[in-house]
Scaffold this motif. Structure first.
Motif, short mmCIF file in Angstrom:
data_model
loop_
_atom_site.label_atom_id
_atom_site.label_comp_id
_atom_site.label_asym_id
_atom_site.label_seq_id
_atom_site.Cartn_x
_atom_site.Cartn_y
_atom_site.Cartn_z
N MET A 17 64.63 -68.20 -23.99
CA MET A 17 63.89 -68.89 -24.30
C MET A 17 63.43 -70.41 -23.90
SD MET A 17 60.32 -68.11 -25.75
CE MET A 17 59.03 -68.91 -26.09
N GLN A 18 64.31 -71.24 -24.22
CA GLN A 18 64.20 -72.30 -23.83
C GLN A 18 64.46 -72.62 -22.44
OE1 GLN A 18 67.41 -75.04 -25.32
NE2 GLN A 18 67.15 -74.59 -27.77
N ASP A 19 64.68 -71.87 -21.05
CA ASP A 19 65.13 -72.54 -19.83
C ASP A 19 63.61 -72.10 -19.90
OD1 ASP A 19 67.51 -72.98 -19.60
OD2 ASP A 19 68.09 -70.23 -19.41
N GLU A 20 63.02 -70.97 -20.24
CA GLU A 20 61.45 -70.67 -19.75
C GLU A 20 60.85 -71.64 -19.98
OE1 GLU A 20 60.44 -67.09 -21.66
OE2 GLU A 20 61.96 -65.78 -20.67
N MET A 21 60.70 -72.97 -21.24
CA MET A 21 60.00 -73.75 -21.57
C MET A 21 60.25 -75.10 -21.11
SD MET A 21 59.94 -73.49 -25.96
CE MET A 21 61.50 -73.54 -25.95
N PHE A 22 61.62 -75.16 -20.44
CA PHE A 22 62.07 -76.77 -19.26
C PHE A 22 61.66 -75.79 -18.24
CE2 PHE A 22 65.43 -77.22 -22.18
CZ PHE A 22 65.30 -78.53 -23.06
N ASP A 23 60.87 -74.57 -17.87
CA ASP A 23 60.52 -74.64 -16.27
C ASP A 23 59.39 -75.87 -16.62
OD1 ASP A 23 62.76 -73.35 -15.42
OD2 ASP A 23 61.92 -71.57 -16.00
N LYS A 24 58.10 -75.91 -17.36
CA LYS A 24 57.43 -76.71 -17.65
C LYS A 24 57.11 -78.37 -16.87
CE LYS A 24 55.33 -73.60 -20.64
NZ LYS A 24 54.03 -73.91 -21.94
N CYS A 25 58.77 -79.08 -17.03
CA CYS A 25 59.44 -80.46 -17.11
C CYS A 25 58.95 -80.52 -15.14
CB CYS A 25 60.99 -80.43 -17.71
SG CYS A 25 60.77 -80.32 -19.59
N LYS A 26 58.11 -80.49 -15.41
CA LYS A 26 58.52 -80.92 -13.78
C LYS A 26 58.91 -82.00 -12.43
CE LYS A 26 56.66 -76.90 -12.70
NZ LYS A 26 57.46 -75.28 -12.32
N LEU A 27 59.86 -83.41 -13.41
CA LEU A 27 60.36 -84.51 -13.49
C LEU A 27 61.34 -84.43 -12.96
CD1 LEU A 27 57.83 -86.42 -15.94
CD2 LEU A 27 57.22 -86.13 -14.25
N ASP A 28 61.45 -85.57 -12.19
CA ASP A 28 62.74 -85.86 -11.67
C ASP A 28 63.64 -86.14 -12.72
OD1 ASP A 28 61.94 -84.47 -9.34
OD2 ASP A 28 62.03 -86.06 -8.08
N CYS B 64 63.63 -85.74 -15.30
CA CYS B 64 64.01 -85.15 -16.94
C CYS B 64 65.32 -84.54 -16.98
CB CYS B 64 62.81 -83.79 -17.01
SG CYS B 64 62.71 -82.93 -18.40
N THR B 65 65.91 -85.29 -17.58
CA THR B 65 67.23 -84.58 -18.12
C THR B 65 67.51 -83.00 -19.02
OG1 THR B 65 67.78 -85.93 -20.70
CG2 THR B 65 67.84 -86.44 -17.78
N ARG B 66 66.32 -82.03 -19.94
CA ARG B 66 66.19 -81.64 -20.92
C ARG B 66 66.98 -81.83 -21.69
NH1 ARG B 66 66.85 -75.84 -17.57
NH2 ARG B 66 64.97 -76.05 -15.59
N GLY B 67 66.74 -83.01 -22.82
CA GLY B 67 66.97 -83.44 -23.50
C GLY B 67 66.48 -82.33 -25.10
N PRO B 68 66.99 -82.44 -26.29
CA PRO B 68 66.59 -81.71 -26.71
C PRO B 68 65.19 -81.55 -27.06
CG PRO B 68 67.26 -83.81 -27.25
CD PRO B 68 68.23 -83.99 -26.50
N LEU B 69 64.75 -80.22 -28.22
CA LEU B 69 63.27 -79.88 -28.18
C LEU B 69 62.84 -80.82 -29.42
CD1 LEU B 69 62.94 -76.25 -27.38
CD2 LEU B 69 62.24 -78.26 -25.53
N ASP C 282 52.84 -81.77 -37.59
CA ASP C 282 50.91 -82.18 -37.32
C ASP C 282 50.57 -81.90 -36.44
OD1 ASP C 282 51.99 -83.73 -39.81
OD2 ASP C 282 52.83 -85.39 -39.08
N ALA C 283 50.45 -81.76 -35.32
CA ALA C 283 50.19 -81.59 -34.09
C ALA C 283 49.85 -80.08 -34.13
CB ALA C 283 50.26 -82.61 -33.02
N GLY C 284 51.27 -79.97 -34.20
CA GLY C 284 50.59 -77.80 -33.64
C GLY C 284 52.05 -77.51 -32.58
N GLU C 285 52.75 -78.88 -31.94
CA GLU C 285 53.34 -78.64 -30.69
C GLU C 285 54.61 -78.58 -30.71
OE1 GLU C 285 49.47 -81.18 -28.23
OE2 GLU C 285 51.03 -82.56 -29.24
N ILE C 286 54.87 -78.69 -29.41
CA ILE C 286 56.33 -78.54 -29.02
C ILE C 286 56.74 -79.08 -28.01
CG2 ILE C 286 58.87 -77.31 -28.69
CD1 ILE C 286 57.99 -75.22 -30.17
N LEU C 287 57.49 -80.44 -28.40
CA LEU C 287 57.57 -81.49 -26.76
C LEU C 287 59.03 -81.27 -26.45
CD1 LEU C 287 56.37 -84.56 -28.95
CD2 LEU C 287 54.93 -82.38 -27.56
N CYS C 288 59.21 -82.38 -24.66
CA CYS C 288 60.43 -82.34 -24.55
C CYS C 288 60.73 -83.55 -24.89
CB CYS C 288 60.78 -81.78 -23.00
SG CYS C 288 62.08 -82.81 -22.19
N SER C 289 62.04 -84.11 -26.13
CA SER C 289 62.06 -85.76 -25.65
C SER C 289 62.53 -86.39 -24.55
CB SER C 289 63.07 -85.41 -26.81
OG SER C 289 64.38 -84.96 -26.05
N SER C 290 63.07 -85.69 -23.25
CA SER C 290 63.53 -86.77 -22.60
C SER C 290 61.72 -86.86 -21.56
CB SER C 290 63.83 -85.59 -21.49
OG SER C 290 64.20 -86.51 -20.06
#
Length: 306
Positions: free
Chosen positions: A1-12, A14-19, A24-32
């Motif tokens: 599940m996490q790999d599917e979400m990290f596929d959205k990270c297109k930046l070079d 990005c080190t795939r940090g913790p989620l 409050d905003a109702g969102e899950i973010l990539c910390s990297s």
């Protein structure tokens, strides 16, 4: 599940940090890289604290629960009194007049005879809840029994209050909540005889199977009312348990048994309480207390100086 979400990270970079979950905003973010991976997630946190009905309505996400103790069970739709739209903007004059007419027709459509009966009954029930300190399960059971009685038209010729209070006493008996006919009659400002008559009618009409009260349930209440020690309360409980084992408590008035047991317990702890005083608190005659006191002594072989 996490790999599917990290596929959205297109930046070079990005080190795939913790989620990171932003409730409050109702969102899950990539910390990297800060990429929003999931948005509009459901909030699983607790409801905001509220201390009155107005705060509850303002802060609650779900609204009030359904209940048998509400005339429409809390399922009806109500047109709000504020002339504002969903964005908080004021309505035009034409829309205000339209919604005023809708409110009138909405109130008229809910003014049925049986609905009016339930409204009056449950207002009284809410008052009794606070006066007798009743839990919610007793209130729900009372509403259920009263609805069955109203469906059989038992309120005709008897009044709403007498049938409601009879249903309340039946609910207390069914849930083993120690409240006597005398307590309910006093709180509801109704004659005990009228309440007893309505209760017998209800039990017969609804074919209710109710167990008698256990005298043990009243000991703590009576001991608190006459202000005696904890050792007296324990002694009274032991006497009642012994009377059940001996088999002479069957068929006796529970409050009379409690009064006699508490009186004998005060004698063992040298607390100066008279039979008349205890009988008055229990709502029984001092003759009943005296007779049961003698029965306790004979059946249990007690030697207690009064």
């Amino acid at each position: 599940m996490q790999d599917e979400m990290f596929d959205k990270c297109k930046l070079d970079v990005c080190t795939r940090g913790p989620l990171i979950t932003d409730n409050d905003a109702g969102e899950i973010l990539c910390s990297s890289c800060g990429q929003v991976l999931i948005e509009k997630i459901d909030s699983v946190g607790p409801e905001l604290r509220s201390f009155d009905l107005e705060q509850f309505n303002d802060k609650s996400r779900t609204g009030a629960k359904s209940s048998l103790a509400i005339h429409d069970m809390g399922l009806a739709t109500t047109i709000g009194s504020q002339d504002k739209d969903a964005s908080g903007n004021s309505l035009s004059g034409y829309m205000k007049n339209t919604f005023n007419r809708l409110r009138i027709w909405d109130s008229r459509s809910k003014s049925k005879g049986n609905d009016s009966n339930l409204r009056k009954a449950f207002v009284l029930l809410d008052t009794m809840k606070s006066q007798l300190s009743l839990p919610d399960n007793v209130i729900e059971e009372t509403a259920y029994i009263y609805r069955k009685a109203a469906a059989l038209k038992l309120t005709r010729g008897r009044g709403i209050s007498s049938i409601l209070y009879a249903a309340l006493y039946a609910a207390c008996r069914k849930t083993a909540t120690p409240r006597t006919l005398r307590d309910i009659a006093k709180a509801g400002n109704i004659r005990k005889g009228d309440l007893a008559t309505a209760y017998r009618t209800m039990v017969k009409s609804l074919d209710l199977k109710l167990e008698p009260y256990d005298p043990v349930e009243f000991v703590t209440k009576i001991c608190s009312m006459i202000n005696v020690s904890e050792s007296t309360r324990r002694n009274a409980l032991n006497l009642l348990l012994k009377s059940e084992d001996a088999g002479f408590s069957i068929g006796k008035n529970p409050m009379s048994l409690v009064a006699a047991a508490v009186y004998l317990a005060t004698c063992t702890t040298n607390e100066k309480k008279t039979q008349v005083e205890i009988a008055k608190v229990c709502g029984v005659s001092n003759v009943s207390v005296r007779n049961l006191t003698k029965l306790f002594k004979v059946k249990l072989g007690l030697v207690i100086e009064e």
